[in-house]
Design a protein around this motif. Structure first.
Motif, PDB file in Angstrom:
ATOM      1  N   MET A   1       0.848  -1.190   0.000  1.00  0.00           N
ATOM      2  CA  MET A   1       0.000   0.000   0.000  1.00  0.00           C
ATOM      3  C   MET A   1       0.892   1.253   0.000  1.00  0.00           C
ATOM      4  N   SER A   2       0.570   2.167  -0.865  1.00  0.00           N
ATOM      5  CA  SER A   2       1.360   3.395  -1.001  1.00  0.00           C
ATOM      6  C   SER A   2       0.879   4.455  -0.021  1.00  0.00           C
ATOM      7  N   PRO A   3       1.793   5.270   0.506  1.00  0.00           N
ATOM      8  CA  PRO A   3       1.348   6.408   1.329  1.00  0.00           C
ATOM      9  C   PRO A   3       0.578   7.399   0.463  1.00  0.00           C
ATOM     10  N   THR A   4      -0.274   8.194   1.094  1.00  0.00           N
ATOM     11  CA  THR A   4      -1.089   9.168   0.373  1.00  0.00           C
ATOM     12  C   THR A   4      -0.740  10.582   0.817  1.00  0.00           C
ATOM     13  N   LEU A   5      -0.551  11.465  -0.165  1.00  0.00           N
ATOM     14  CA  LEU A   5      -0.357  12.893   0.077  1.00  0.00           C
ATOM     15  C   LEU A   5      -1.611  13.617  -0.384  1.00  0.00           C
ATOM     16  N   ARG A   6      -1.990  14.660   0.325  1.00  0.00           N
ATOM     17  CA  ARG A   6      -3.113  15.506  -0.090  1.00  0.00           C
ATOM     18  C   ARG A   6      -2.561  16.880  -0.431  1.00  0.00           C
ATOM     19  N   GLU A   7      -3.076  17.447  -1.506  1.00  0.00           N
ATOM     20  CA  GLU A   7      -2.646  18.781  -1.908  1.00  0.00           C
ATOM     21  C   GLU A   7      -3.836  19.533  -2.481  1.00  0.00           C
ATOM     22  N   TYR A   8      -3.874  20.841  -2.213  1.00  0.00           N
ATOM     23  CA  TYR A   8      -4.939  21.681  -2.742  1.00  0.00           C
ATOM     24  C   TYR A   8      -4.664  22.053  -4.192  1.00  0.00           C
ATOM     25  N   GLU A   9      -5.744  22.204  -4.956  1.00  0.00           N
ATOM     26  CA  GLU A   9      -5.636  22.653  -6.346  1.00  0.00           C
ATOM     27  C   GLU A   9      -4.843  23.953  -6.423  1.00  0.00           C
ATOM     28  N   ARG A  10      -4.185  24.129  -7.551  1.00  0.00           N
ATOM     29  CA  ARG A  10      -3.451  25.336  -7.916  1.00  0.00           C
ATOM     30  C   ARG A  10      -2.160  25.532  -7.120  1.00  0.00           C
ATOM     31  N   ARG A  11      -1.800  24.611  -6.265  1.00  0.00           N
ATOM     32  CA  ARG A  11      -0.503  24.688  -5.580  1.00  0.00           C
ATOM     33  C   ARG A  11       0.498  23.820  -6.326  1.00  0.00           C
ATOM     34  N   ASN A  12       1.772  24.104  -6.155  1.00  0.00           N
ATOM     35  CA  ASN A  12       2.812  23.279  -6.756  1.00  0.00           C
ATOM     36  C   ASN A  12       3.135  22.122  -5.822  1.00  0.00           C
ATOM     37  N   LYS A  13       3.453  20.961  -6.398  1.00  0.00           N
ATOM     38  CA  LYS A  13       3.815  19.793  -5.587  1.00  0.00           C
ATOM     39  C   LYS A  13       5.090  19.202  -6.146  1.00  0.00           C
ATOM     40  N   LYS A  14       6.046  18.919  -5.262  1.00  0.00           N
ATOM     41  CA  LYS A  14       7.334  18.363  -5.671  1.00  0.00           C
ATOM     42  C   LYS A  14       7.518  16.998  -5.010  1.00  0.00           C
ATOM     43  N   LEU A  15       7.871  16.003  -5.826  1.00  0.00           N
ATOM     44  CA  LEU A  15       8.173  14.656  -5.346  1.00  0.00           C
ATOM     45  C   LEU A  15       9.610  14.351  -5.736  1.00  0.00           C
TER      46      LEU A  15
END
Length: 134
Positions: free
Chosen positions: A1-15
């Motif tokens: 099972m993979s961990p889950t990240l939550r992010e709000y629309e219109r924000r930048n996300k870096k992995l």
């Protein structure tokens, strides 16, 4: 099972993924089994000059359509040498990204509530949240 990240629309996300191996492995990012490449809102970079190696995926202004399972896949081919057979190694790490719409307050409407001894003005607000992708 993979961990889950939550992010709000219109924000930048870096992995980011850190990798060790010799020779430097081939690195690839996928979402829901689809290979990603650089676009206007997807920026992928690979750092292979410093050890450990790093691959970074940046999503510019995430949208609901960016929700999914992201996989950092690594592939390394080692040719035969000193009588040892060739070898191919594959490894991956995954994370689930859940993009949500921020809750916003839209135009309040004023409502009058009458009590026996006085009137009160109460604001009524419409709240918007997780809408479906269009």
């Amino acid at each position: 099972m993979s961990p889950t990240l939550r992010e709000y629309e219109r924000r930048n996300k870096k992995l980011a993924c850190s990798i060790t191996g010799s020779p430097a492995p081939k690195m690839v990012w996928t979402i829901n089994n689809r290979v990603l490449s650089n676009t206007d809102n997807i920026k992928i970079s690979h750092e292979t000059l410093n050890y450990p190696f790093t691959t970074t995926l940046e999503i510019i202004a995430v949208t609901l359509e960016d929700t999914g399972r992201y996989v950092c896949g690594v592939h390394n081919y080692i040719p035969a040498y000193n009588g040892k057979p060739e070898r191919e190694d594959r490894v991956s790490a995954s994370i689930d990204l859940k993009v949500v719409a921020p809750v916003t307050v839209t135009s309040p409407q004023s409502t009058v509530i009458s009590f026996a001894d006085r009137e009160r003005r109460v604001g009524v607000y419409d709240l918007m949240g997780n809408r479906k992708p269009s």
